[in-house]
Enzyme design. Structure first.
Site, PDB file in Angstrom:
ATOM      1  N   GLY A 108      -0.492   7.905   1.055  1.00  0.00           N
ATOM      2  CA  GLY A 108      -0.619   7.959   2.502  1.00  0.00           C
ATOM      3  C   GLY A 108       0.622   7.571   3.274  1.00  0.00           C
ATOM      4  O   GLY A 108       1.757   7.863   2.881  1.00  0.00           O
ATOM      5  N   ILE A 109       0.394   6.895   4.401  1.00  0.00           N
ATOM      6  CA  ILE A 109       1.481   6.506   5.298  1.00  0.00           C
ATOM      7  C   ILE A 109       2.450   5.550   4.611  1.00  0.00           C
ATOM      8  O   ILE A 109       3.661   5.629   4.814  1.00  0.00           O
ATOM      9  CB  ILE A 109       0.895   5.868   6.569  1.00  0.00           C
TER      10      ILE A 109
ATOM     11  N   TYR B   6     -13.802  -2.864  11.305  1.00  0.00           N
ATOM     12  CA  TYR B   6     -12.450  -2.298  11.287  1.00  0.00           C
ATOM     13  C   TYR B   6     -11.700  -2.656  12.567  1.00  0.00           C
ATOM     14  O   TYR B   6     -10.545  -3.107  12.525  1.00  0.00           O
ATOM     15  CB  TYR B   6     -12.542  -0.777  11.137  1.00  0.00           C
TER      16      TYR B   6
ATOM     17  N   GLY C  85       0.804  -1.219   0.000  1.00  0.00           N
ATOM     18  CA  GLY C  85       0.000   0.000   0.000  1.00  0.00           C
ATOM     19  C   GLY C  85       0.831   1.259   0.000  1.00  0.00           C
ATOM     20  O   GLY C  85       0.483   2.242   0.650  1.00  0.00           O
TER      21      GLY C  85
ATOM     22  N   ASN D  88       1.534   3.382  -2.478  1.00  0.00           N
ATOM     23  CA  ASN D  88       1.320   4.392  -3.519  1.00  0.00           C
ATOM     24  C   ASN D  88       0.668   5.652  -2.968  1.00  0.00           C
ATOM     25  O   ASN D  88       0.489   6.624  -3.690  1.00  0.00           O
ATOM     26  CB  ASN D  88       0.499   3.814  -4.675  1.00  0.00           C
TER      27      ASN D  88
END
Length: 284
Positions: free
Chosen positions: A18-19, A157, A14, A16
């Site tokens: 944000g964090i 979540y 992941g 690409n």
């Protein structure tokens, strides 16, 4: 990991946006060869083009176990850092390609499979990005994919983030028992103003996101705990969170976790279920 980072290889899921992107950028700037493991190759290449250092982009869709296997079969180099960063936060009910609820499937099961399949080549550290929301998590091992219960985005979540915590604890227990030098840690990024805060489409989620945004920090701020968990001299199963108010931001600090996240029996049962669902197992 006290040695210099230059020359090491990191896989960041992941990465690409944000964090994950901030984490990858920081590592690349320190001389790490960074593999951006992303679902969208075009966005991954755009992210990599903004980084200084050695990067490469490879496709990985954590919502599809076939894609996870393709990634691990095509990328055969030794890995010094695996950073399980990718995730979704409070989307409407959806299913992965394998029929798992999206949050449990992507946040936990996809990374569970990825880690086990890569583990024979990992020689440093596994960092999994969890969240303070794990404190509210309840793990229903009889219905982890919300097939019998009415689906609710936040409990889904929180369950997935509790699963991240339990996964790290049981992974470290197994690594230690196997005599492996690999270390597993877990990080809570706090509140970062990434696209995750805008993911939920229902009204309660949008209201909560609006209330949280004033407390949030930049992507770079959110990546601080991940980087600390990845590079500091820490024992296995250490949980790193921001040290500030409500763990929303601040200096990376070793913190406690919920009672459920400290339950070794629950961690073992989750591991067994995850092996059954993903068809992967601890390889060492």
């Amino acid at each position: 990991m006290t040695e210099p980072l230059a020359g090491r290889t990191a896989v960041v899921t992941g990465s690409n946006s944000g964090i994950g992107r901030a984490t990858a950028r920081s590592l690349a700037g320190q001389g790490v060869r960074v593999v951006l493991a992303v679902r969208d190759l075009d966005r991954g290449r755009a992210a990599a083009s903004s980084m200084n250092g050695r990067t490469e982009v490879r496709r990985l869709d954590l919502a599809d176990l076939a894609s996870v296997r393709d990634f691990t079969e095509s990328f055969t180099d030794p890995v010094d850092l695996l950073i399980n960063n990718a995730g979704v936060m409070m989307p409407p009910l959806g299913r992965t390609a394998d029929g798992f609820e999206l949050q449990f499937g992507i946040n936990h099961l996809g990374h569970f499979a990825l880690t086990n399949l890569l583990l024979p080549r990992i020689r440093g550290r596994v960092v999994t990005v969890a969240a303070g929301g794990h404190q509210a998590g309840k793990l229903d091992l009889d219905d982890p994919n919300w097939e019998r219960r009415p689906y609710r985005p936040f409990p889904g979540y929180a369950q997935s983030k509790l699963a991240n915590m339990l996964f790290t604890a049981e992974l470290q227990r197994r690594l230690t028992a196997a005599g492996s030098g690999v270390v597993a840690t877990v990080a809570n990024p706090g509140l970062a103003a990434t696209n995750l805060l805008g993911h939920g489409g229902n009204l309660p989620t949008r209201i909560m996101n609006a209330l949280l945004r004033p407390l949030s920090q930049s992507d770079e701020g959110g990546a601080r705990t991940t980087l600390h968990a990845a590079t500091a001299d820490l024992p296995g199963d250490t949980y790193i969170s921001p040290g500030g108010f409500l763990q929303a931001r601040g200096v990376p600090t070793i913190t406690g976790r919920s009672r459920a996240a400290r339950d070794p029996g629950l961690a073992r049962r989750l591991w067994t279920l995850s092996e059954e669902l993903t068809g992967t197992a601890f390889p060492l």
